[in-house]
Design an enzyme around this catalytic site. Structure first.
Site, PDB file in Angstrom:
ATOM      1  N   ASP A 125       0.861  -1.169   0.000  1.00  5.87           N
ATOM      2  CA  ASP A 125       0.000   0.000   0.000  1.00  5.87           C
ATOM      3  C   ASP A 125       0.907   1.231   0.000  1.00  5.87           C
ATOM      4  O   ASP A 125       2.009   1.193   0.543  1.00  5.87           O
ATOM      5  CB  ASP A 125      -0.871  -0.040   1.258  1.00  5.87           C
ATOM      6  CG  ASP A 125      -1.938   1.034   1.281  1.00  5.87           C
ATOM      7  OD1 ASP A 125      -1.855   1.968   0.467  1.00  5.87           O
ATOM      8  OD2 ASP A 125      -2.842   0.943   2.118  1.00  5.87           O
ATOM      9  N   ASP A 139      -7.801  -7.326   0.364  1.00  9.95           N
ATOM     10  CA  ASP A 139      -7.052  -7.361   1.620  1.00  9.95           C
ATOM     11  C   ASP A 139      -7.928  -6.753   2.701  1.00  9.95           C
ATOM     12  O   ASP A 139      -8.805  -5.935   2.410  1.00  9.95           O
ATOM     13  CB  ASP A 139      -5.744  -6.563   1.510  1.00  9.95           C
ATOM     14  CG  ASP A 139      -5.979  -5.068   1.688  1.00  9.95           C
ATOM     15  OD1 ASP A 139      -5.731  -4.545   2.805  1.00  9.95           O
ATOM     16  OD2 ASP A 139      -6.429  -4.397   0.736  1.00  9.95           O
TER      17      ASP A 139
END
Length: 376
Positions: free
Chosen positions: A92, A271
């Site tokens: 991320d 996720d």
């Protein structure tokens, strides 16, 4: 990286594919355990690989930048060598973490100035610096730097935020193309669709992201307070535009029901911290529904955690024993519950894949979503 679209479901937009990376293949749809600081909380790497059967995990740029830092990661040869997970990884960009630091950050066209939540030190994230950090971390899939717009944002703010995300994406793409991987294997860049819950903004953002012709695309800014029905509407809208021959990643979602519904709308990658966070708080996801293992009803339940569970801990330990571990505040409880929940999530997306291949996903989903979300 190469994405193969192998099967599509006749009764929905669900699809099954395969992502090829230099660290191995990923069968989609897939769930990625969250390893924020380079570790999936309470789960050793060998267990993650062999019991949970994780094909890919996620790390976070913000946290890894602050600790252990890019210098340590470079010396280690990247995160794969640092933590011992030799399968694919995704990072991320840290945008969500930075923008959640209310009162500790200041945003501008240049980027975001922020104070560390650890020691109060001051830092600057720009699209260029984030690309450099993600290169140093060494994940197979790097996310573009974006602003995660709150789900309740007003239209004017959401539009301004989306346009800034697009300008930052241009800078990310430029920096990414000017640099190369540091550790001898390929890295790819995924841009992120934003636009809050406004249809015209989501359409515009999806078109802009698709025009960048990246090797995969993500949908961000959902599951941040909006109703589930609105989230599904936005996913369907965006997936009508994002290219079918590239993987689609829905960020930060969600419950088993959310995941099954998003798969039916054409999402490939997920996720969420829910399986591990909820597991550490004694909530177990099972094939028959959701259990609070602290409840007294499990005190003398000597059957396995799950008779046909997806991991070895399901068959090795009883509900009564896990109940006891939580009541006694034993650390082993956190590992057992986390491993169980992660294995369940991987089982769920694996079963979805099997039913997409078999051609009966839509029927299986309608039954399974209700069953796994009921409270036991």
């Amino acid at each position: 990286m190469k994405f193969e679209l192998e099967y599509t479901d006749s009764g929905s937009a669900a699809r099954a594919g395969r992502i090829h990376t230099d660290h191995g293949e990923i069968e989609t749809p897939i769930f990625m355990p969250v390893g924020t600081v380079g570790s999936v909380k309470a789960v050793p790497v060998d267990v993650l690989k062999n019991d949970v059967k994780a094909q890919i995990i996620l790390g976070n740029t913000y946290h890894l930048y602050l600790r252990p830092g890019t210098e340590v990661l470079r010396k280690a040869g990247g995160l794969h060598r640092f933590n011992g997970f030799d399968r694919p990884m995704l990072t991320d960009s840290g945008g969500f973490q930075v923008f959640s630091l209310t009162g500790l950050r200041k945003m501008s066209e240049e980027g975001v100035k922020f104070q560390s939540h650890i020691d109060g030190s001051r830092h600057l994230f720009t699209p260029e610096s984030v690309m450099d950090i993600e290169r140093a971390i060494g994940a197979d899939i790097m996310m573009a730097f974006d602003e995660c717009t709150p789900g309740t944002a007003e239209y004017a703010y959401a539009r301004k935020s989306m346009e800034l995300t697009h300008r930052w994406l241009d800078r990310c793409v430029k920096r990414f193309s000017e640099t190369g991987p540091l550790y001898g294997y390929e890295q790819v860049l995924f841009p992120i669709v934003q636009g809050c819950t406004y249809r015209d903004l989501r359409l515009k953002s999806a078109e802009y992201i698709a025009s960048k012709d990246c090797q995969g695309n993500a949908i961000g800014g959902l599951a941040v307070g909006e109703p589930a029905e609105v989230m599904y509407e936005m996913i369907e809208l965006v997936n009508g535009i994002l290219p079918k021959d590239r993987p689609r990643y829905l960020m930060g979602v969600g419950t088993p029901e959310n995941i099954l519904e998003a798969i039916s709308l054409g999402v490939d990658m997920f996720d969420c911290v829910m399986p591990t966070r909820n597991g550490r708080n004694a909530m177990l996801f099972t094939k028959d529904g959701i259990i609070n293992i602290r409840n007294r009803k499990w005190e003398d339940a000597f059957e396995p955690i799950e008779e046909e569970g997806a991991s070895s801990v399901d068959r090795m330990y009883t509900k009564a024993y896990l109940h006891h571990l939580f009541k006694a505040s034993e650390l082993l409880a956190l590992e057992i519950a986390s491993v169980h929940n992660l294995a369940f999530y991987l089982w769920l997306v694996g079963e979805a894949r099997n039913h997409i291949k078999a051609g009966d996903f839509a029927l299986w989903k309608s039954v399974t979503a209700r069953r796994v979300m009921q409270r036991i």
